[in-house]
Design a protein around this motif. Structure first.
Motif, PDB file in Angstrom:
ATOM      1  N   ALA A   1       1.882   1.600  -3.486  1.00  0.00           N
ATOM      2  CA  ALA A   1       0.752   2.094  -4.274  1.00  0.00           C
ATOM      3  C   ALA A   1       0.650   3.609  -4.202  1.00  0.00           C
ATOM      4  CB  ALA A   1      -0.548   1.454  -3.792  1.00  0.00           C
TER       5      ALA A   1
ATOM      6  N   TYR B   1      -8.274   3.196   1.310  1.00  0.00           N
ATOM      7  CA  TYR B   1      -7.550   2.774   0.107  1.00  0.00           C
ATOM      8  C   TYR B   1      -8.513   2.333  -0.990  1.00  0.00           C
ATOM      9  CZ  TYR B   1      -3.086   2.965   2.608  1.00  0.00           C
ATOM     10  OH  TYR B   1      -1.970   3.386   3.294  1.00  0.00           O
TER      11      TYR B   1
ATOM     12  N   TYR C   1      -2.590  -1.317  -5.026  1.00  0.00           N
ATOM     13  CA  TYR C   1      -3.746  -1.078  -4.150  1.00  0.00           C
ATOM     14  C   TYR C   1      -4.561  -2.366  -3.987  1.00  0.00           C
ATOM     15  CZ  TYR C   1      -3.491   4.081  -3.877  1.00  0.00           C
ATOM     16  OH  TYR C   1      -3.124   5.378  -3.608  1.00  0.00           O
TER      17      TYR C   1
ATOM     18  N   ALA D   1      -8.608   3.813  -4.695  1.00  0.00           N
ATOM     19  CA  ALA D   1      -8.455   2.911  -5.834  1.00  0.00           C
ATOM     20  C   ALA D   1      -9.621   3.064  -6.810  1.00  0.00           C
ATOM     21  CB  ALA D   1      -8.349   1.466  -5.360  1.00  0.00           C
TER      22      ALA D   1
ATOM     23  N   LEU E   1       0.819  -1.209   0.000  1.00  0.00           N
ATOM     24  CA  LEU E   1       0.000   0.000   0.000  1.00  0.00           C
ATOM     25  C   LEU E   1       0.856   1.264   0.000  1.00  0.00           C
ATOM     26  CD1 LEU E   1      -2.744  -1.307   2.430  1.00  0.00           C
ATOM     27  CD2 LEU E   1      -3.038  -0.782  -0.013  1.00  0.00           C
TER      28      LEU E   1
END
Length: 257
Positions: free
Chosen positions: A19, A65, A35, A69, A16
């Motif tokens: 990401a 998240y 993600y 995303a 993460l």
């Protein structure tokens, strides 16, 4: 809580964090993959975490998240539909982690039936091996798509006194690969073109990947029994730029300038 959880949690945090870095650098398609993988790992950890306060903190992170995303997916789709999508990646000199699988796998989906590769230098032995490895990535992911054909446009190997023999060797190796690909129900069509300069990979689902150095961006290893000889994610690279585009109509040669 199982003994695997600490490792899984650490891996989720790493994915993460990566990401977010990719998202900030506008490397959106890579960010989406990180993600998704990071969120799934965090969800797996949540299932076996007994401490409620920690579960709640994880749940909040997952939601944050997931929202990002989804926004990123929407942004990518909007850019694709408008024909404006462009993403650029700089592969630094001596960096690793840039295998063909990482380069193209996220663009493989159920709409993919044709891959076109234009690269003037699929000629020498190592360059043909590079193309073979590229094809292996496509075959390995074939359950995710309906690939039927690969078209390679390249130059003849003829820059030496034995040019006829060199081209015959090049043709023999590519013919062998073509015959083998047929056993996977994939047709390889090879065409030779003089004065070819473009280096481009085109998927008929709309994705276009332009690699400055073509497929030949990996450095040779210092031996055949060293790390990185087989696994290209561990192989050092030459510096090059990768430009990623998406075009809605891909039945003609693309103008990505």
């Amino acid at each position: 809580m199982t003994s695997k959880v600490p490792g899984q949690e650490s891996a989720a945090i790493g994915l993460l964090s990566r990401a977010v870095q990719l998202d900030t650098a506008k490397r959106f398609t890579e960010a989406i993959v990180c993600y998704q993988e990071g969120i799934q790992l965090l969800l797996d950890v949540m299932k076996v975490t007994q401490e409620e306060s920690k579960r709640q903190a994880m749940r909040q992170k997952v939601e944050e998240y997931m929202v990002r995303a989804e926004k990123l997916k929407t942004h990518i789709e909007e850019e694709k539909q408008s024909g404006r999508y462009h993403e650029q990646i700089l592969i630094k000199n001596d960096s690793t982690g840039h295998s063909y699988e990482r380069l193209i796998s996220r663009f493989i989906d159920g709409d993919l039936t044709l891959v076109e590769v234009e690269d003037p230098y699929i000629r020498s032995n190592h360059q043909i091996y590079n193309f073979l490895r590229f094809c292996e990535v496509l075959i390995k992911a074939k359950h995710n798509h309906n690939l039927q054909r690969i078209i390679l446009t390249t130059g003849k190997d003829g820059n030496n006194p034995n040019s006829t023999q060199a081209h015959n060797d090049q043709k023999r190796k590519l013919d062998e690969l073509a015959a083998n690909l047929l056993t996977y129900q994939v047709q390889l069509q090879v065409q030779y073109k003089d004065n070819l300069h473009d280096r481009e990979i085109r998927f008929d689902n709309g994705w276009i990947i332009k690699v400055g150095r073509g497929l030949d961006y990996f450095k040779a290893t210092n031996g055949k029994f060293v790390i990185g000889f087989c696994d290209f994610d561990l192989r050092k690279c030459h510096e090059t730029t990768v430009d990623i585009f998406h075009k809605k109509h891909t039945n003609t040669k693309y103008d990505c300038g």
